[in-house]
Design an enzyme around this catalytic site. Structure first.
Site, short mmCIF file in Angstrom:
data_model
loop_
_atom_site.label_atom_id
_atom_site.label_comp_id
_atom_site.label_asym_id
_atom_site.label_seq_id
_atom_site.Cartn_x
_atom_site.Cartn_y
_atom_site.Cartn_z
N GLU A 190 6.37 -5.41 11.65
CA GLU A 190 5.51 -5.05 12.77
C GLU A 190 5.83 -5.97 13.93
O GLU A 190 6.11 -7.16 13.75
CB GLU A 190 4.03 -5.17 12.41
N CYS B 189 -0.84 -2.26 13.10
CA CYS B 189 -1.81 -1.83 14.11
C CYS B 189 -1.16 -1.23 15.33
O CYS B 189 -1.80 -0.47 16.06
CB CYS B 189 -2.70 -3.01 14.49
N ASN C 20 -2.58 4.02 9.68
CA ASN C 20 -2.48 2.64 9.23
C ASN C 20 -3.86 2.04 9.08
O ASN C 20 -4.63 2.02 10.05
CB ASN C 20 -1.69 1.79 10.24
N GLU C 21 -4.19 1.59 7.88
CA GLU C 21 -5.39 0.78 7.64
C GLU C 21 -6.65 1.44 8.21
O GLU C 21 -7.55 0.76 8.72
CB GLU C 21 -5.20 -0.61 8.26
#
Length: 679
Positions: A56, A249, A383-384
């Protein structure tokens, strides 16, 4: 009398010493930990994707890190166009350049007096690091609208006490009035970790400059738009089975407008639009106003990197939700009935990776230099993210992907929690939707890692056993996609103790390879001057890099993954630091391709632990090769100045043939991790 009393005291002292030694020997013998390994009973396959990496763009991991570009804001496309630059003389910013998605450029004009100067100067990312004797490729798109002109290109040290700031200079002639790419080579005459790039107008005629770039010629694999060699090599040296990208993120973005959009990251680098990085202002205590994404390291380069290091690519795309932490209002997200463009992005990405050269997106891959497909097998959606906002959107994506690409495995997520009600709800949804894998994230302290490794977790499917021993064997598989041990009551650094607890926890992953099929530590990279999150796997500055102790734990697993789990028990129980096991954690695998038996043992106690491996089914005497992480300072860590302070040390151990089983006896140092490799 005095002599007799003295002799008696001596005899009593000797008897007490001998008794203490005998007692210690008896205790040591009684504490011998016998582990039984059935070398002939091959268990669950260990997936090739088991030990992977997650990239990331946080901590300046891409621009200023893995991506080789040394110039910041090379196309003047930041929100403040001169950010990263110092301009002087007559410099004019224009926005009708040759590249549609990067329209800005500068025009340098004669300042009107022979002793004045026009030019600009770039600070790079915390400086520009160059090494003596190395060559650097300077390139620029330029034109001379009023006739041929010339610029002087310099590498400088502005703070030097020497007579000249510049230590490298080349002149570059700009010959025509049409946009054209120009190049020259700068060879560093000395090593400077914080040099700058300076450009002077050297003629009366003006010049227009766009996409000003500086790369080391010695990039990974020698590519022109390449990667920093030492950082990419560190990834290759892990021998990962998986590379997840581009986040994290940044997949979501702070808002939907700033989400990572893969279609903006392919094609000519000059025409890839700049994007605001989601991590620019997330933390006010580690604030970097100049943190943008050039997209020079884009999806094509990620696929190439995966191929180069032998890893399966796992791209993750937006599910139509911006960051849920930062956007509580449902209006910040895409309504379910308006998801078609986002779904099409997923379908087009699969075609970009796997389509033939005659397909719309496969042809674009071929144009970039890779006519053969990348053979994408996995895709992550979201994502998440969590709760019904996520589940109802994911369901629509899954139906569309399954309809067109039924062989692609889809990775969903259980959200940001590692246990608890929302975690459970996420798993229930993933089972209902029949996701292939579920992405779990856990950044937790030492107590959590030991509790989950030893079966003391308070919540979740692993409650009452090691985390993954009691997971549903028939449901989706696990992708432990982001995890790291964070120090409790300490700063979050890469201290040795955390790495050993990660090694212990990973024995539970390996033992349960029928459930856990992918893993990745996170985050991957951090610039020592630009970090926002720690701990991290690999640290670097402009010229040096350092592999943390956690890196070596990951590497030891990834370079010794085996092909099948072997049963390993102590008194019939898994070796997971349970009662009577004195902090020992262990797993074993066989490698059918090499004929090796590999046993991994972590000692999380503060004492040396004697160990016996009973290797049932193994005949004859053998010499086991060992690799050991052992260190006395629990808070110590590798640094750029001491990168090799804590590294795996090679050794050997003897395997002796027996009637029922070959045996290996050893002493495991306190707080250590050892890998045994037996042919």
């Amino acid at each position: 009398m005095h002599s007799i009393n003295y002799e008696r005291r001596i005899m009593m002292t000797l008897r007490q010493s001998i008794l203490a030694l005998l007692t210690a020997a008896a205790m040591t013998a009684g504490a011998q930990h016998v582990m039984d390994v059935n070398t002939k009973k091959l268990g669950a396959p260990v997936q090739p994707t088991m030990y992977g990496l997650f990239f990331e763009d946080i901590n300046f991991a891409a621009d200023g890190g893995l991506y080789g570009e040394l110039v910041k804001n090379r196309s003047f496309e930041f929100a403040q166009p001169y950010m990263g630059w110092r301009v002087f003389g007559r410099v004019e910013l224009k926005n009708d350049g040759p590249f549609e998605r990067c329209p800005h450029y500068v025009m340098l004009s004669d300042p009107g007096h022979r002793e004045r100067r026009t030019g600009l100067q770039n600070e790079g990312y915390f400086g520009i690091g160059v090494e003596k004797g190395k060559e650097y490729r300077f390139s620029v798109w330029a034109k001379a609208p009023k006739g041929a002109s010339q610029i002087r290109v310099q590498l400088i040290n502005e703070s030097t006490m020497e007579e000249h700031q510049e230590f490298v200079e080349q002149k570059l002639s700009i010959s025509g009035s049409e946009w054209k790419k120009y190049e020259l080579t700068l060879k560093a005459t000395r090593t400077e970790p914080k040099a700058q790039l300076r450009i002077f107008l050297a003629d009366a005629n003006p010049v227009c400059l766009e996409h000003i770039s500086l790369f080391p010629k010695d990039t990974y694999k020698g590519r022109e738009n390449g990667l920093r060699r030492d950082l990419a090599q560190a990834l290759e040296d892990v021998h990962p089975g998986l590379l997840r990208f581009p986040g994290g993120c940044i997949v979501e973005g702070t808002t939907l407008d700033t989400r990572y959009q893969w279609k903006n990251t392919i094609g000519p680098v000059e025409n890839r639009p700049t994007n605001r990085n989601r991590w620019e202002d997330t933390f006010d205590y580690r604030y970097f106003a100049d943190y943008y994404q050039s997209y020079g390291l884009g999806f094509y380069e990620f696929f190439l990197l995966s191929e180069d290091i032998g890893a399966e690519p796992l791209p993750v795309l937006s599910v139509g939700l911006s960051c849920q932490f930062q956007n509580q209002d449902e209006k910040a997200h895409v309504p379910v009935d308006q998801l078609d463009p986002y779904i099409q992005d997923c379908l087009d990405l699969i075609e970009f990776a796997n389509g033939d050269v005659n397909s719309t997106w496969g042809s674009k891959r071929a144009e970039m230099g890779h006519p053969a497909p990348f053979n994408l097998k996995f895709i992550g959606v979201g994502n998440e993210q969590w709760d019904d906002l996520y589940y109802e959107r994911l369901e629509v994506f899954m139906k569309a992907i399954r309809a067109k690409y039924p062989d692609i495995k889809i990775v969903g997520t259980s959200g940001p929690d590692s246990e608890g009600p929302m975690f459970e709800k996420g798993w229930q949804a993933m089972r209902r939707l029949k996701a292939d894998l579920v992405d779990e994230h856990f950044y937790r302290n030492e107590d959590w890692f030991l509790g989950n490794a030893e079966g003391k977790a308070k919540y979740g499917p692993g409650c009452g056993a090691t985390r993954y021993d009691r997971y549903d064997r028939k449901g989706p598989k696990v992708f432990a996609g982001e995890y790291a041990c964070h120090g409790k009551n300490k700063h979050k650094w890469n201290h040795y103790e955390a790495a050993i607890l990660e090694a212990a926890f990973m024995t539970g992953m390996e033992r349960n390879a029928d459930v856990v099929q992918m893993t990745a530590y996170a985050p991957l990279f951090a610039h020592v001057e630009g970090w926002q999150w720690r701990p991290d796997l690999i640290w670097f500055d402009n010229l040096r890099s350092m592999r943390s102790v956690s890196y070596y734990v990951q590497q030891l697993y990834a370079t010794h993954p085996g092909t099948n789990v072997l049963p390993l028990t102590m008194a019939g129980q898994p070796v997971a630091g349970q009662e009577g096991q004195d902090g020992l954690h262990a797993s074993a695998v066989a490698d059918k391709s090499t004929g090796e038996i590999i046993v991994k043992v972590a000692n999380t106690s503060r004492q040396t632990q004697p160990l016996t491996l009973n290797l049932a089914g193994l005949k004859g005497d053998h010499t086991a090769q060992t690799l050991t992480l052992s260190h006395s300072g629990m808070d110590d860590e590798n640094t750029l100045d001491r990168p090799d302070l804590i590294t795996p040390q090679p050794g050997t151990a003897q395997v002796v043939s027996g009637k029922k089983a070959a045996t290996l006896e050893d002493q495991l140092p306190p707080m250590s991790f050892r890998v045994y490799v037996i042919k």
